[in-house]
Write a protein that holds these residues in place. Structure first.
Motif, PDB file in Angstrom:
ATOM      1  N   ARG A 196       0.833  -1.208   0.000  1.00 39.12           N
ATOM      2  CA  ARG A 196       0.000   0.000   0.000  1.00 39.12           C
ATOM      3  C   ARG A 196       0.868   1.258   0.000  1.00 39.12           C
ATOM      4  O   ARG A 196       0.588   2.224  -0.727  1.00 39.12           O
ATOM      5  N   ALA A 197       1.918   1.245   0.809  1.00 39.55           N
ATOM      6  CA  ALA A 197       2.805   2.405   0.875  1.00 39.55           C
ATOM      7  C   ALA A 197       3.495   2.634  -0.465  1.00 39.55           C
ATOM      8  O   ALA A 197       3.621   3.770  -0.929  1.00 39.55           O
ATOM      9  N   ALA A 200      -0.321   4.248   5.106  1.00 40.98           N
ATOM     10  CA  ALA A 200       0.417   2.990   5.198  1.00 40.98           C
ATOM     11  C   ALA A 200       1.894   3.257   5.482  1.00 40.98           C
ATOM     12  O   ALA A 200       2.521   2.544   6.282  1.00 40.98           O
ATOM     13  N   PHE A 201       2.449   4.285   4.838  1.00 45.38           N
ATOM     14  CA  PHE A 201       3.851   4.624   5.085  1.00 45.38           C
ATOM     15  C   PHE A 201       4.051   5.036   6.542  1.00 45.38           C
ATOM     16  O   PHE A 201       5.027   4.635   7.179  1.00 45.38           O
ATOM     17  N   ARG A 202       3.117   5.811   7.074  1.00 47.16           N
ATOM     18  CA  ARG A 202       3.230   6.215   8.478  1.00 47.16           C
ATOM     19  C   ARG A 202       3.134   5.012   9.403  1.00 47.16           C
ATOM     20  O   ARG A 202       3.832   4.942  10.420  1.00 47.16           O
ATOM     21  N   GLU A 203       2.278   4.053   9.067  1.00 49.28           N
ATOM     22  CA  GLU A 203       2.187   2.847   9.883  1.00 49.28           C
ATOM     23  C   GLU A 203       3.504   2.078   9.889  1.00 49.28           C
ATOM     24  O   GLU A 203       3.893   1.502  10.920  1.00 49.28           O
ATOM     25  N   LEU A 204       4.199   2.078   8.764  1.00 45.02           N
ATOM     26  CA  LEU A 204       5.479   1.377   8.674  1.00 45.02           C
ATOM     27  C   LEU A 204       6.571   2.078   9.469  1.00 45.02           C
ATOM     28  O   LEU A 204       7.404   1.429  10.117  1.00 45.02           O
ATOM     29  N   THR A 205       6.607   3.403   9.409  1.00 44.86           N
ATOM     30  CA  THR A 205       7.749   4.155   9.955  1.00 44.86           C
ATOM     31  C   THR A 205       7.526   4.696  11.357  1.00 44.86           C
ATOM     32  O   THR A 205       8.502   4.980  12.067  1.00 44.86           O
ATOM     33  N   TRP A 263      10.304   7.768   1.854  1.00 42.18           N
ATOM     34  CA  TRP A 263       9.047   7.792   1.107  1.00 42.18           C
ATOM     35  C   TRP A 263       9.307   7.784  -0.399  1.00 42.18           C
ATOM     36  O   TRP A 263       8.683   7.029  -1.138  1.00 42.18           O
ATOM     37  N   ARG A 264      10.259   8.617  -0.811  1.00 46.49           N
ATOM     38  CA  ARG A 264      10.561   8.714  -2.238  1.00 46.49           C
ATOM     39  C   ARG A 264      11.292   7.474  -2.749  1.00 46.49           C
ATOM     40  O   ARG A 264      11.197   7.130  -3.927  1.00 46.49           O
TER      41      ARG A 264
END
Length: 342
Positions: free
Chosen positions: A12-13, A20-25, A58-59
């Motif tokens: 998803r990220a 989703a990225f925030r959930e990962l990091t 992220w990038r």
């Protein structure tokens, strides 16, 4: 410690889902910020580099090949961003510090060179593991944010500093660190050996300090506060070790010993009947105070920096006075307060 990573969340990220990225990091944000702080010595720089790290992650998420943990990958990005910042020198004020002296200062015992060093609010340490997060770590997490440790670290060349933090504080294996820094295991081993040798000469050999927030620490902090607010220099000195240091970042003047510190207190800090209010807080796992100078013409006490105590047993072995009032809001402290009772 590494957190289990959902493949679905990662997918998803990678598809552009910011949540989703925030959930990962998110599980690693606080420890990454502390990591940047250890390498840079500045809270503001650590905050900036954390944001740069997360933006780069992220990038570049498509480039995460999952051959290492997400945590290791994030540390690789953060470490290299910090080393780049140190190389370009833009985040170091160096000799450019400026502070208006109210009175001439006594001749110091020595002159320091860490004008950029800033204290780290304990509230930002909440949630960090108490024990070493890796099996090869030599230092507990919170021990490795003490001011003495931070000062010693800043005397290492940047690459040695990074290697020592990654190996001895975070417990990454030599092969992992070599991969993070794009170098060989032999280079990591050599850098670590040199860094440990330097650190051994820089870290003070004081007795074990009181446990943070313990009753004995609380009593010592209360006794010091009472003596300082009463401008009782003899009572302050009675709480210090014989070889205690007084330092004042970003000013380079450093004073050692009861005679030198007593002279400074009488002729500078507590001169001419000046009175202060001290508001307790904690910085770098150590007791600290917001310092407020009482205005004799009004019921107001104005911010006058932050004072951090380093404890050794039941005595104070170092007084670190940060003269920059802009640090206080990070500790939830106001710029002024009522001086009632001063």
């Amino acid at each position: 410690m590494p957190m289990p990573m959902s493949t679905h969340t990662l997918e998803r990220a990678r598809a552009g889902d910011g949540q989703a990225f925030r959930e990962l990091t998110e599980p690693y944000r606080r420890e990454l910020q502390v990591h940047c702080y250890r390498i840079l010595g500045s809270v503001q720089d650590a905050e900036d580099l954390l944001q740069e790290t997360l933006l780069a992650a992220w990038r570049g998420l498509d480039g995460f090949e999952e051959r290492s943990s997400l945590r290791s990958w994030l540390y690789r990005i953060a470490t290299n961003r910090c080393l780049n910042a140190l190389r370009d020198g833009s985040r170091r004020p160096g000799e450019g510090w400026a502070y208006r002296l109210e009175v001439p200062l006594p001749e110091p015992t020595r002159r320091g060179d860490l004008s950029w060093l800033e204290p780290y609010p304990d509230v930002l340490l909440a949630g960090l593991p108490d024990a070493a997060p890796g099996p090869e770590a030599h230092y507990e997490t919170k021990e490795a944010v003490s001011l003495a440790f931070l000062v010693a670290l800043q005397h290492l060349p940047p690459r040695q500093r990074a290697v020592l933090v990654l190996r001895d504080v975070l417990g990454f294996r030599a092969a992992e660190v070599a991969g993070m820094l794009d170098t060989s295991i032999d280079s990591v081993t050599s850098a670590l050996k040199r860094a440990r040798a330097t650190l051994a000469t820089r870290l003070p050999a004081h007795a074990q300090a009181e446990l943070p927030y313990s009753p004995r620490e609380r009593k010592l902090v209360d006794d010091f506060s009472l003596a300082f607010e009463r401008a009782d220099v003899d009572a302050i000195l009675a709480l210090l070790t014989d070889d205690a240091w007084l330092t004042m970042p970003p000013l380079p003047y450093e004073y050692q010993g009861l005679e030198a510190i007593g002279h400074f207190l009488r002729t500078v800090a507590l001169r001419d009947g000046r009175r202060f209010r001290l508001v307790p807080t904690h910085a770098n796992g150590q007791p600290a105070y917001g310092v407020y100078l009482v205005d004799p013409r009004t019921p107001i006490a104005h911010a006058h920096g932050l004072l951090v105590l380093t404890l050794s047993g039941h005595r104070v072995s170092a007084l670190t006075r940060f003269v920059d009032n802009s640090l206080l809001p990070r500790f939830g402290l106001p710029r002024s307060l009522r001086a009632t009772g001063a």
